[in-house]
Scaffold this motif. Structure first.
Motif, PDB file in Angstrom:
ATOM      1  N   LYS A   1       0.817  -1.241   0.000  1.00 60.03           N
ATOM      2  CA  LYS A   1       0.000   0.000   0.000  1.00 60.03           C
ATOM      3  C   LYS A   1       0.837   1.271   0.000  1.00 60.03           C
ATOM      4  O   LYS A   1       0.539   2.209  -0.742  1.00 60.03           O
ATOM      5  CB  LYS A   1      -0.948  -0.006   1.207  1.00 60.03           C
ATOM      6  N   THR A   2       1.886   1.295   0.838  1.00 57.85           N
ATOM      7  CA  THR A   2       2.711   2.514   0.937  1.00 57.85           C
ATOM      8  C   THR A   2       3.416   2.786  -0.390  1.00 57.85           C
ATOM      9  O   THR A   2       3.435   3.911  -0.887  1.00 57.85           O
ATOM     10  CB  THR A   2       3.745   2.387   2.082  1.00 57.85           C
ATOM     11  N   LYS A   3       3.981   1.722  -0.976  1.00 52.62           N
ATOM     12  CA  LYS A   3       4.687   1.850  -2.262  1.00 52.62           C
ATOM     13  C   LYS A   3       3.747   2.453  -3.304  1.00 52.62           C
ATOM     14  O   LYS A   3       4.099   3.376  -4.036  1.00 52.62           O
ATOM     15  CB  LYS A   3       5.187   0.476  -2.704  1.00 52.62           C
ATOM     16  N   LYS A   4       2.518   1.944  -3.350  1.00 49.14           N
ATOM     17  CA  LYS A   4       1.545   2.416  -4.344  1.00 49.14           C
ATOM     18  C   LYS A   4       1.190   3.883  -4.089  1.00 49.14           C
ATOM     19  O   LYS A   4       1.058   4.676  -5.025  1.00 49.14           O
ATOM     20  CB  LYS A   4       0.288   1.544  -4.325  1.00 49.14           C
ATOM     21  N   TYR A   5       1.062   4.238  -2.808  1.00 51.24           N
ATOM     22  CA  TYR A   5       0.723   5.629  -2.451  1.00 51.24           C
ATOM     23  C   TYR A   5       1.857   6.565  -2.866  1.00 51.24           C
ATOM     24  O   TYR A   5       1.621   7.658  -3.387  1.00 51.24           O
ATOM     25  CB  TYR A   5       0.430   5.717  -0.949  1.00 51.24           C
ATOM     26  N   ILE A   6       3.110   6.117  -2.659  1.00 56.12           N
ATOM     27  CA  ILE A   6       4.270   6.935  -3.071  1.00 56.12           C
ATOM     28  C   ILE A   6       4.219   7.122  -4.599  1.00 56.12           C
ATOM     29  O   ILE A   6       4.374   8.237  -5.113  1.00 56.12           O
ATOM     30  CB  ILE A   6       5.614   6.280  -2.663  1.00 56.12           C
ATOM     31  N   GLU A   7       3.978   6.030  -5.321  1.00 56.67           N
ATOM     32  CA  GLU A   7       3.949   6.081  -6.792  1.00 56.67           C
ATOM     33  C   GLU A   7       2.850   7.021  -7.289  1.00 56.67           C
ATOM     34  O   GLU A   7       3.090   7.873  -8.158  1.00 56.67           O
ATOM     35  CB  GLU A   7       3.706   4.678  -7.364  1.00 56.67           C
TER      36      GLU A   7
ATOM     37  N   GLY B   1       9.548  14.435  -9.596  1.00 54.80           N
ATOM     38  CA  GLY B   1       8.877  13.283  -8.978  1.00 54.80           C
ATOM     39  C   GLY B   1       9.857  12.402  -8.223  1.00 54.80           C
ATOM     40  O   GLY B   1       9.581  11.952  -7.100  1.00 54.80           O
ATOM     41  N   ILE B   2      11.023  12.165  -8.827  1.00 54.13           N
ATOM     42  CA  ILE B   2      12.054  11.322  -8.190  1.00 54.13           C
ATOM     43  C   ILE B   2      12.530  11.967  -6.885  1.00 54.13           C
ATOM     44  O   ILE B   2      12.655  11.298  -5.857  1.00 54.13           O
ATOM     45  CB  ILE B   2      13.242  11.089  -9.153  1.00 54.13           C
ATOM     46  N   THR B   3      12.761  13.292  -6.923  1.00 51.51           N
ATOM     47  CA  THR B   3      13.226  14.006  -5.723  1.00 51.51           C
ATOM     48  C   THR B   3      12.225  13.860  -4.584  1.00 51.51           C
ATOM     49  O   THR B   3      12.591  13.562  -3.450  1.00 51.51           O
ATOM     50  CB  THR B   3      13.450  15.510  -6.040  1.00 51.51           C
ATOM     51  N   GLN B   4      10.922  14.071  -4.920  1.00 50.37           N
ATOM     52  CA  GLN B   4       9.868  13.974  -3.892  1.00 50.37           C
ATOM     53  C   GLN B   4       9.787  12.553  -3.338  1.00 50.37           C
ATOM     54  O   GLN B   4       9.688  12.355  -2.132  1.00 50.37           O
ATOM     55  CB  GLN B   4       8.500  14.340  -4.495  1.00 50.37           C
ATOM     56  N   ALA B   5       9.822  11.563  -4.238  1.00 44.85           N
ATOM     57  CA  ALA B   5       9.713  10.165  -3.804  1.00 44.85           C
ATOM     58  C   ALA B   5      10.901   9.786  -2.914  1.00 44.85           C
ATOM     59  O   ALA B   5      10.724   9.152  -1.871  1.00 44.85           O
ATOM     60  CB  ALA B   5       9.645   9.246  -5.023  1.00 44.85           C
TER      61      ALA B   5
END
Length: 225
Positions: free
Chosen positions: A162-168, A190-194
């Motif tokens: 779930k967390t991975k999907k929310y980050i994506e 996007g990469i910086t934020q992730a």
């Protein structure tokens, strides 16, 4: 001068009939068409690049070969083949190649797939401009061992991913977490934020806090678009 224009046309593949292009595409997927030494492609000699295939990605690559080779040949106008002896994919420019960055883009796409990204995500490297991949070790953020390390990796994924999907979804990126390494695909922003959020999770900051940050990022992106 007229003669040169015709020659230039032929080099970029525009002067070829539809059937000829199709035939060449089929030929270049099946094998590399030999070039005589000193043959020049629009004034340039053929360039070659090898992309090594990790043992665990060999079967998925074979299974998805037609989906992967089609854009390399049809969009980027390169020749491609699997070299079983070297366990590598070989890419080569030919007289139809017009984009100087074609080899690099094809290699990026292949590397994305070989890293573990889905076929669709890997194809985005060819279809879209400004898509990058950044990779880092979980231990680059914090020196962790044993259970602490596997817990940190578990926090990035979250329960049932779930967390991975929310980050994506919030940062418009794609993540692959494999063998203590995190690979992030997306725009530079996007990469910086992730990476920021993943860093918090590795450092053991509460998931709720990370989710709050993601909600803010997601809201900002929605307003911007």
């Amino acid at each position: 001068g007229g003669h040169n224009v015709g020659a230039a046309r032929k080099v970029s593949g525009i002067g070829l009939s539809h059937d000829q292009v199709l035939f060449r595409e089929k030929a270049s997927v099946a094998k590399i068409v030999p070039l005589r030494t000193g043959d020049s492609l629009g004034g340039r000699t053929a360039q070659l690049r090898h992309v090594p295939v990790p043992p665990n990605r060999f079967t998925p690559l074979k299974r998805n070969w037609s989906a992967i080779s089609a854009p390399i040949v049809q969009t980027l106008r390169l020749q491609v083949r699997m070299n079983l002896k070297r366990r590598a994919v070989e890419l080569r420019t030919c007289e139809l190649t017009s984009d100087a960055g074609a080899l690099a883009r094809a290699a990026d796409m292949l590397n994305a797939f070989l890293t573990g990204f889905s076929i669709d995500d890997a194809l985005a490297m060819v279809r879209l401009e400004g898509i990058y991949i950044e990779s880092f070790h979980v231990t680059d953020v914090k020196s962790l061992k044993g259970d602490h390390l596997s817990r940190a990796i578990g926090r990035i994924a979250g329960t049932g991913g779930k967390t991975k999907k929310y980050i994506e979804d919030s940062t418009r990126t794609r993540l692959v977490v494999a063998d203590k390494r995190v690979h992030v695909m997306g725009s530079r922003d996007g990469i910086t934020q992730a990476r920021r959020v993943i860093g918090d999770l590795i450092l053991g900051r509460p998931t709720a806090k990370a989710n709050k940050k993601l909600a803010a990022i997601s809201g900002r992106l929605r307003r911007e678009f």
